[in-house]
Design a protein around this motif. Structure first.
Motif, PDB file in Angstrom:
ATOM      1  N   PRO A  52       0.932  -1.708   0.048  1.00  0.00           N
ATOM      2  CA  PRO A  52      -0.193   0.091  -0.385  1.00  0.00           C
ATOM      3  C   PRO A  52       1.037   1.421   0.232  1.00  0.00           C
ATOM      4  O   PRO A  52       0.886   2.189  -0.825  1.00  0.00           O
ATOM      5  N   ALA A  53       1.711   1.236   0.874  1.00  0.00           N
ATOM      6  CA  ALA A  53       2.803   2.214   0.735  1.00  0.00           C
ATOM      7  C   ALA A  53       3.231   2.692  -0.303  1.00  0.00           C
ATOM      8  O   ALA A  53       3.408   3.605  -0.696  1.00  0.00           O
ATOM      9  N   ILE A  54       3.704   1.609  -1.034  1.00  0.00           N
ATOM     10  CA  ILE A  54       5.055   1.687  -2.255  1.00  0.00           C
ATOM     11  C   ILE A  54       3.446   2.382  -3.488  1.00  0.00           C
ATOM     12  O   ILE A  54       4.014   2.690  -4.391  1.00  0.00           O
ATOM     13  N   ASP A  55       2.035   0.820  -3.701  1.00  0.00           N
ATOM     14  CA  ASP A  55       1.209   2.095  -4.009  1.00  0.00           C
ATOM     15  C   ASP A  55       0.653   3.671  -4.605  1.00  0.00           C
ATOM     16  O   ASP A  55       0.791   4.025  -5.509  1.00  0.00           O
ATOM     17  N   TYR A  56       0.856   4.385  -2.546  1.00  0.00           N
ATOM     18  CA  TYR A  56       0.863   5.379  -2.828  1.00  0.00           C
ATOM     19  C   TYR A  56       2.224   6.295  -3.752  1.00  0.00           C
ATOM     20  O   TYR A  56       1.398   7.028  -3.922  1.00  0.00           O
ATOM     21  N   LEU A  57       3.424   5.541  -3.502  1.00  0.00           N
ATOM     22  CA  LEU A  57       4.357   6.251  -4.086  1.00  0.00           C
ATOM     23  C   LEU A  57       4.760   6.488  -5.182  1.00  0.00           C
ATOM     24  O   LEU A  57       4.551   7.636  -6.537  1.00  0.00           O
ATOM     25  N   ALA A  58       4.719   5.713  -5.730  1.00  0.00           N
ATOM     26  CA  ALA A  58       3.807   5.169  -7.199  1.00  0.00           C
ATOM     27  C   ALA A  58       3.326   6.348  -7.483  1.00  0.00           C
ATOM     28  O   ALA A  58       3.013   6.607  -8.822  1.00  0.00           O
ATOM     29  N   ARG A  59       2.108   5.960  -7.014  1.00  0.00           N
ATOM     30  CA  ARG A  59       0.673   6.416  -7.326  1.00  0.00           C
ATOM     31  C   ARG A  59       0.959   8.244  -7.713  1.00  0.00           C
ATOM     32  O   ARG A  59       1.018   9.005  -9.015  1.00  0.00           O
ATOM     33  N   GLU A  60       1.710   9.205  -6.517  1.00  0.00           N
ATOM     34  CA  GLU A  60       2.364  10.120  -6.573  1.00  0.00           C
ATOM     35  C   GLU A  60       3.281  10.455  -7.490  1.00  0.00           C
ATOM     36  O   GLU A  60       3.160  11.433  -8.158  1.00  0.00           O
ATOM     37  N   ARG A  64       3.477  13.081 -10.863  1.00  0.00           N
ATOM     38  CA  ARG A  64       3.534  13.967 -11.258  1.00  0.00           C
ATOM     39  C   ARG A  64       4.518  14.004 -12.816  1.00  0.00           C
ATOM     40  O   ARG A  64       5.456  15.212 -13.793  1.00  0.00           O
ATOM     41  N   PHE A  65       5.100  12.399 -13.239  1.00  0.00           N
ATOM     42  CA  PHE A  65       6.045  12.153 -13.989  1.00  0.00           C
ATOM     43  C   PHE A  65       5.467  10.890 -15.292  1.00  0.00           C
ATOM     44  O   PHE A  65       6.051  11.214 -16.469  1.00  0.00           O
ATOM     45  N   ASN A  66       4.449  11.055 -14.888  1.00  0.00           N
ATOM     46  CA  ASN A  66       3.775  10.279 -16.185  1.00  0.00           C
ATOM     47  C   ASN A  66       2.668  10.811 -17.478  1.00  0.00           C
ATOM     48  O   ASN A  66       2.104  10.106 -17.311  1.00  0.00           O
ATOM     49  N   GLY A  72       8.053  12.239 -21.907  1.00  0.00           N
ATOM     50  CA  GLY A  72       9.526  12.228 -22.889  1.00  0.00           C
ATOM     51  C   GLY A  72       8.984  11.378 -23.785  1.00  0.00           C
ATOM     52  O   GLY A  72       7.708  10.874 -23.756  1.00  0.00           O
ATOM     53  N   ALA A  73       9.629  10.106 -24.143  1.00  0.00           N
ATOM     54  CA  ALA A  73       9.911   8.901 -24.361  1.00  0.00           C
ATOM     55  C   ALA A  73       9.108   8.121 -24.267  1.00  0.00           C
ATOM     56  O   ALA A  73       8.204   7.055 -24.416  1.00  0.00           O
ATOM     57  N   GLN A  74       8.597   7.705 -22.417  1.00  0.00           N
ATOM     58  CA  GLN A  74       8.463   6.547 -22.369  1.00  0.00           C
ATOM     59  C   GLN A  74       7.771   7.348 -20.819  1.00  0.00           C
ATOM     60  O   GLN A  74       8.278   8.384 -20.708  1.00  0.00           O
ATOM     61  N   PRO A  75       6.370   6.477 -20.219  1.00  0.00           N
ATOM     62  CA  PRO A  75       6.434   6.433 -18.553  1.00  0.00           C
ATOM     63  C   PRO A  75       8.072   6.623 -18.301  1.00  0.00           C
ATOM     64  O   PRO A  75       8.835   5.832 -18.773  1.00  0.00           O
ATOM     65  N   VAL A  76       7.763   7.123 -16.949  1.00  0.00           N
ATOM     66  CA  VAL A  76       9.019   7.445 -16.037  1.00  0.00           C
ATOM     67  C   VAL A  76       8.796   6.008 -15.099  1.00  0.00           C
ATOM     68  O   VAL A  76       9.739   5.187 -14.577  1.00  0.00           O
ATOM     69  N   VAL A  77       7.500   6.212 -14.322  1.00  0.00           N
ATOM     70  CA  VAL A  77       7.813   5.395 -12.850  1.00  0.00           C
ATOM     71  C   VAL A  77       6.193   4.687 -13.740  1.00  0.00           C
ATOM     72  O   VAL A  77       5.302   4.291 -14.377  1.00  0.00           O
ATOM     73  N   TYR A  78       7.027   3.127 -12.817  1.00  0.00           N
ATOM     74  CA  TYR A  78       6.119   1.975 -13.538  1.00  0.00           C
ATOM     75  C   TYR A  78       6.198   1.057 -11.957  1.00  0.00           C
ATOM     76  O   TYR A  78       6.590   1.111 -11.056  1.00  0.00           O
ATOM     77  N   ASN A  79       4.472   1.195 -11.333  1.00  0.00           N
ATOM     78  CA  ASN A  79       4.859   0.278 -10.082  1.00  0.00           C
ATOM     79  C   ASN A  79       4.935  -1.336 -10.601  1.00  0.00           C
ATOM     80  O   ASN A  79       4.614  -1.615 -11.389  1.00  0.00           O
ATOM     81  N   THR A  80       4.995  -2.233 -10.227  1.00  0.00           N
ATOM     82  CA  THR A  80       4.642  -3.412 -10.074  1.00  0.00           C
ATOM     83  C   THR A  80       3.663  -3.978  -8.927  1.00  0.00           C
ATOM     84  O   THR A  80       3.355  -4.727  -8.196  1.00  0.00           O
ATOM     85  N   GLY A 102      -6.993  11.292 -13.007  1.00  0.00           N
ATOM     86  CA  GLY A 102      -5.914  12.271 -12.767  1.00  0.00           C
ATOM     87  C   GLY A 102      -5.428  12.176 -14.654  1.00  0.00           C
ATOM     88  O   GLY A 102      -4.462  12.919 -13.657  1.00  0.00           O
ATOM     89  N   GLY A 103      -5.785  11.900 -15.133  1.00  0.00           N
ATOM     90  CA  GLY A 103      -4.882  12.060 -15.947  1.00  0.00           C
ATOM     91  C   GLY A 103      -3.153  12.161 -16.409  1.00  0.00           C
ATOM     92  O   GLY A 103      -2.823  12.627 -17.241  1.00  0.00           O
TER      93      GLY A 103
END
Length: 203
Positions: A52-60, A64-66, A72-80, A102-103
């Motif tokens: 749950p904490a990782i999901d929150y960080l990845a979402r935040e 901001r970056f996806n 840019g050329a591809q998403p920056v942040v991937y959640n597992t 959230g767009g």
């Protein structure tokens, strides 16, 4: 099936909130560097109670970056998403919905499970279903991206619907380096199978 941690701050002490803000600032700096270097970041908790904490960080960071206009050329942040865990398909659907609202792009690395000794039919079915869900989302509106992660290259070859062609932005398949016959990482773009009347927005 875990509930989404939308904002943990109300549940934290003042000292913990200060630590969280500092951590988010440092993580944002890492994401900025990754974007400049065109290197994706794959978030992974390994232990399910931390997810749950990782999901929150990845979402935040994804918020901001996806974003399509700035990633840019591809998403920056991937959640597992470890699909041997119960409820992960529902978690993935929730994250896709939050990203759509959230767009930003919900980018996922899909795995069967960390250090699994064997794979069950249920895990295989959950894994295949998750990949199909993300690929369908990509074909519809590109609000998702996927890394199909596996120890076995044959998994990809056994699914002609997961067609791997030239390198692309939203769909890649990765094999753990050296895991199968000395194989390394390979990647490609998925060509979606469309239902009647659906438009291929990936072209």
């Amino acid at each position: 099936n875990s509930e989404a941690v939308v904002d943990p701050a109300p549940h934290l002490s003042p000292a913990d909130r200060t630590q969280l803000r500092g951590f988010l600032e440092r993580l944002e700096h890492v994401c900025k560097q990754a974007r400049e270097c065109k290197i994706p970041l794959l978030f992974d908790a390994e232990q399910s109670h931390r997810q749950p904490a990782i999901d929150y960080l990845a979402r935040e960071m994804s918020c901001r970056f996806n974003r399509p206009e700035g990633m840019g050329a591809q998403p920056v942040v991937y959640n597992t998403f470890q699909m041997y865990l119960q409820g992960k398909h529902d978690d993935m659907q929730r994250e896709i919905q939050l990203a759509s609202e959230g767009g930003y792009v919900m980018a996922a690395k899909v795995v069967r499970g960390a250090y699994m000794q064997s794979e069950t039919d249920a895990t295989d079915a959950a894994y295949d279903s998750a990949v199909e869900l993300l690929l369908r989302q990509i074909s519809r509106n590109r609000s998702a991206a996927v890394v199909i992660a596996t120890h076995n290259r044959l998994v990809i070859l056994a699914h002609p619907g997961w067609k791997i062609a030239s390198p692309g932005r939203y769909a890649e398949s990765w094999s753990t380096a050296g895991a199968v016959n000395g194989s390394d990482v390979w990647c490609g773009e998925w060509t979606p199978r469309l239902e009647d009347g659906e438009e291929d927005v990936c072209q």
